[in-house]
Design a protein around this motif. Sequence first.
Motif, PDB file in Angstrom:
ATOM      1  N   PHE A   1       0.677  -1.230   0.076  1.00 47.08           N
ATOM      2  CA  PHE A   1      -0.128  -0.139  -0.029  1.00 47.08           C
ATOM      3  C   PHE A   1       0.967   1.419   0.063  1.00 47.08           C
ATOM      4  O   PHE A   1       1.846   1.299   0.742  1.00 47.08           O
ATOM      5  CB  PHE A   1      -0.890  -0.153   1.148  1.00 47.08           C
ATOM      6  N   ARG A   2       0.473   2.261  -0.911  1.00 45.69           N
ATOM      7  CA  ARG A   2       1.149   3.493  -0.944  1.00 45.69           C
ATOM      8  C   ARG A   2       0.342   4.635  -0.356  1.00 45.69           C
ATOM      9  O   ARG A   2      -0.720   4.507  -0.500  1.00 45.69           O
ATOM     10  CB  ARG A   2       1.558   3.841  -2.314  1.00 45.69           C
ATOM     11  N   SER A   3       1.156   5.558  -0.044  1.00 47.59           N
ATOM     12  CA  SER A   3       0.369   6.730   0.626  1.00 47.59           C
ATOM     13  C   SER A   3      -0.638   7.408  -0.351  1.00 47.59           C
ATOM     14  O   SER A   3      -1.378   8.149  -0.132  1.00 47.59           O
ATOM     15  CB  SER A   3       1.311   7.804   1.471  1.00 47.59           C
ATOM     16  N   GLU A   4      -0.129   7.536  -1.673  1.00 45.06           N
ATOM     17  CA  GLU A   4      -0.842   7.864  -2.661  1.00 45.06           C
ATOM     18  C   GLU A   4      -2.103   7.550  -2.981  1.00 45.06           C
ATOM     19  O   GLU A   4      -3.184   8.156  -3.496  1.00 45.06           O
ATOM     20  CB  GLU A   4      -0.122   8.023  -3.910  1.00 45.06           C
ATOM     21  N   TRP A   5      -2.533   6.424  -2.380  1.00 45.46           N
ATOM     22  CA  TRP A   5      -3.747   5.626  -2.453  1.00 45.46           C
ATOM     23  C   TRP A   5      -4.522   6.103  -1.397  1.00 45.46           C
ATOM     24  O   TRP A   5      -6.054   5.197  -1.502  1.00 45.46           O
ATOM     25  CB  TRP A   5      -3.539   4.247  -2.670  1.00 45.46           C
ATOM     26  N   ALA A   6      -4.437   6.622  -0.566  1.00 43.51           N
ATOM     27  CA  ALA A   6      -5.104   6.875   0.880  1.00 43.51           C
ATOM     28  C   ALA A   6      -6.530   7.306   0.581  1.00 43.51           C
ATOM     29  O   ALA A   6      -7.369   6.980   1.227  1.00 43.51           O
ATOM     30  CB  ALA A   6      -4.331   7.727   1.853  1.00 43.51           C
ATOM     31  N   GLU A   7      -6.700   8.232  -0.473  1.00 45.20           N
ATOM     32  CA  GLU A   7      -8.388   8.809  -0.621  1.00 45.20           C
ATOM     33  C   GLU A   7      -8.839   8.071  -1.440  1.00 45.20           C
ATOM     34  O   GLU A   7     -10.163   8.387  -1.700  1.00 45.20           O
ATOM     35  CB  GLU A   7      -7.753  10.074  -1.035  1.00 45.20           C
ATOM     36  N   LEU A   8      -8.369   7.097  -1.918  1.00 48.21           N
ATOM     37  CA  LEU A   8      -9.324   6.246  -2.764  1.00 48.21           C
ATOM     38  C   LEU A   8     -10.146   5.181  -1.862  1.00 48.21           C
ATOM     39  O   LEU A   8      -9.820   4.944  -0.723  1.00 48.21           O
ATOM     40  CB  LEU A   8      -8.425   5.050  -3.667  1.00 48.21           C
ATOM     41  N   ASP A   9     -11.379   4.826  -2.342  1.00 51.62           N
ATOM     42  CA  ASP A   9     -12.047   3.714  -1.717  1.00 51.62           C
ATOM     43  C   ASP A   9     -11.560   2.578  -1.464  1.00 51.62           C
ATOM     44  O   ASP A   9     -10.598   2.157  -2.531  1.00 51.62           O
ATOM     45  CB  ASP A   9     -13.634   3.816  -2.274  1.00 51.62           C
ATOM     46  N   PRO A  10     -11.813   1.595  -0.782  1.00 60.46           N
ATOM     47  CA  PRO A  10     -11.210   0.458  -0.466  1.00 60.46           C
ATOM     48  C   PRO A  10     -11.150  -0.707  -1.755  1.00 60.46           C
ATOM     49  O   PRO A  10     -10.223  -1.297  -1.892  1.00 60.46           O
ATOM     50  CB  PRO A  10     -12.093  -0.340   0.841  1.00 60.46           C
ATOM     51  N   HIS A  11     -12.143  -0.356  -2.606  1.00 58.64           N
ATOM     52  CA  HIS A  11     -12.325  -1.549  -3.515  1.00 58.64           C
ATOM     53  C   HIS A  11     -11.248  -0.872  -4.542  1.00 58.64           C
ATOM     54  O   HIS A  11     -10.573  -1.803  -5.233  1.00 58.64           O
ATOM     55  CB  HIS A  11     -13.367  -1.255  -4.322  1.00 58.64           C
ATOM     56  N   GLU A  12     -11.009   0.147  -4.925  1.00 61.94           N
ATOM     57  CA  GLU A  12     -10.134   0.670  -5.716  1.00 61.94           C
ATOM     58  C   GLU A  12      -8.626   0.478  -5.094  1.00 61.94           C
ATOM     59  O   GLU A  12      -7.799  -0.030  -5.991  1.00 61.94           O
ATOM     60  CB  GLU A  12      -9.969   2.252  -5.992  1.00 61.94           C
ATOM     61  N   GLN A  13      -8.490   0.426  -3.838  1.00 59.40           N
ATOM     62  CA  GLN A  13      -7.176   0.057  -3.120  1.00 59.40           C
ATOM     63  C   GLN A  13      -6.902  -1.406  -3.494  1.00 59.40           C
ATOM     64  O   GLN A  13      -5.740  -1.626  -3.714  1.00 59.40           O
ATOM     65  CB  GLN A  13      -7.285   0.536  -1.755  1.00 59.40           C
ATOM     66  N   ALA A  14      -8.043  -2.235  -3.351  1.00 59.58           N
ATOM     67  CA  ALA A  14      -7.697  -3.590  -3.524  1.00 59.58           C
ATOM     68  C   ALA A  14      -7.479  -3.803  -4.940  1.00 59.58           C
ATOM     69  O   ALA A  14      -6.434  -4.809  -5.012  1.00 59.58           O
ATOM     70  CB  ALA A  14      -9.159  -4.346  -3.028  1.00 59.58           C
ATOM     71  N   LYS A  15      -7.963  -3.162  -5.937  1.00 61.17           N
ATOM     72  CA  LYS A  15      -7.711  -3.320  -7.243  1.00 61.17           C
ATOM     73  C   LYS A  15      -6.184  -3.116  -7.498  1.00 61.17           C
ATOM     74  O   LYS A  15      -5.366  -3.797  -8.328  1.00 61.17           O
ATOM     75  CB  LYS A  15      -8.503  -2.621  -8.258  1.00 61.17           C
TER      76      LYS A  15
END
Length: 508
Positions: free
Chosen positions: A318-332
């Motif tokens: 996990f990257r800090s740049e993804w923090a604002e994304l929803d969990p589904h997008e993070q998982a993708k």
Amino acid sequence: MFYDLGVRDFLDRAETVYPDRVAVVDEPGQPAPSWGSVTYRELARRARAQAANLDALGVPVGGRVAIVSHNSARLLTSFFGVSGWGRVLVPVNFRLAPAEVRYIVEHSGAEVVILDPDLKALRDIVSAKHVFVLGEDDEKVWGGDGEPRPWAGDESATATLNYTSGTTARPKGVQLTHRNLWLNAVTFGLHTTLSDNDVLLHTLPMFHANGWGMPYALTGLGGKHIVLRKVDGTEILRRIEEHGVTIMCAAPAVVTAALDGAAKWDGEIPGRDRVRIVVAGAPPPTRTIERVRAELGWEFIQIYGLTETAPLLTVNRFRSEWAELDPHEQAKLLGRAGTPALGVRLAIDTDGEVLAQSNTNLDGYWDNPEETARVQEGGWFHTGDGGRFDEGYLTIADRKKDVIITGGENVSSIEVEDALSSHPAVREAAVIGIPDEKWGELVTALVVSEDATVTAEQLITHCRDYLAGYKCPKRVEFLTELPRTATGKIQKFKLRAPYWTDQDRQVH
């Protein structure tokens, strides 16, 4: 000045810095008497004793020592007691058929074979000069206080000979050098932020690519090893709670077992906001990654590699740049194979095959110069996997042989499997192409479900919400289980076999 890198460096540091710290907690429920809790001082003594006993048997530097064992403290010790003084450890998959074990022992030329008590019947079929059984013959293998003959060390020497799972033809012996293993372990430890506070639960078979290098890396940092002999979801959670586990390595099937165990667990899931689970073997469905993060509260890290690359090639964390994304997008995003590990160079050839250059790539295949030359052609290791490399991230599209060509269009089975697995009734899914006169190959789904009411049409309709029409399964069959290798990879060649047996070619 130059000093050779060697696997004994990890144990030497642990004994020097953390001699009285618990190194390993052995599996309590096993047929051989458990070693219980062993300190690093004692682990190092037993490794030296093992090397001295091999001296007494006349096993020379470069001699092969095979061990066929479930996870155990004895196997962990052998990574150092054998390779640390110049011999070659051959860790063998304990799930193999007797004929396969015999082939590996003969092909490797092992002079010593050490067997799990559950496999002692193999004594009658292996051809090694010396055969020992864990527990029964401990004094002959790890007993005494003898000092082994000094070995100056050679980082280019073969340290382990790891046989591939053999999904086709005969398994190949992958020669990994001390340099390969040292650099893989250190790089793995860096990317997973290992420290002396870590507690590793061995949910991965140690025979598989040497536990991906964790037996070395964690030892060098003075962490604690918790041995798990048999994977069980509830038992995994219990060990996490009992021992304060912080990290695990696992195939996707182990992740599923942990999720199943959590569904029956009474109370808060152990390890929430503490455990990180490192997954490889096959890209898990996006839904599974979401569940690990939400239901278990564990950090999900994905890596990609092969036995031939020791194995680490890429890592996705996990990257800090993804923090604002929803969990589904993070998982993708976490579902991709990941970015090149430090020191790894990747390329995609004109056929879509993933190529790699790394100091952890194999030295060669044992007694197989032709195959060695093929996979190392052009100074790159040819992985046999199809993929793409975009914006610093590798995505595995498929094993090249698993790409389904239907109506002239390429279909990634992984993409279809991901869509199927997002249906709540689907426990596992494998997608293959079967011969079809009209389309060339028909996208076919083999599904394991615990819901007897779900229908093939419902699953096909579900996929249409996620995939283009030509990618959706045209046929769905339900199975009670999917065939897997010991490391959790689905054996698609077994699933294809009934459909292709009367075909002249394996493409259509």
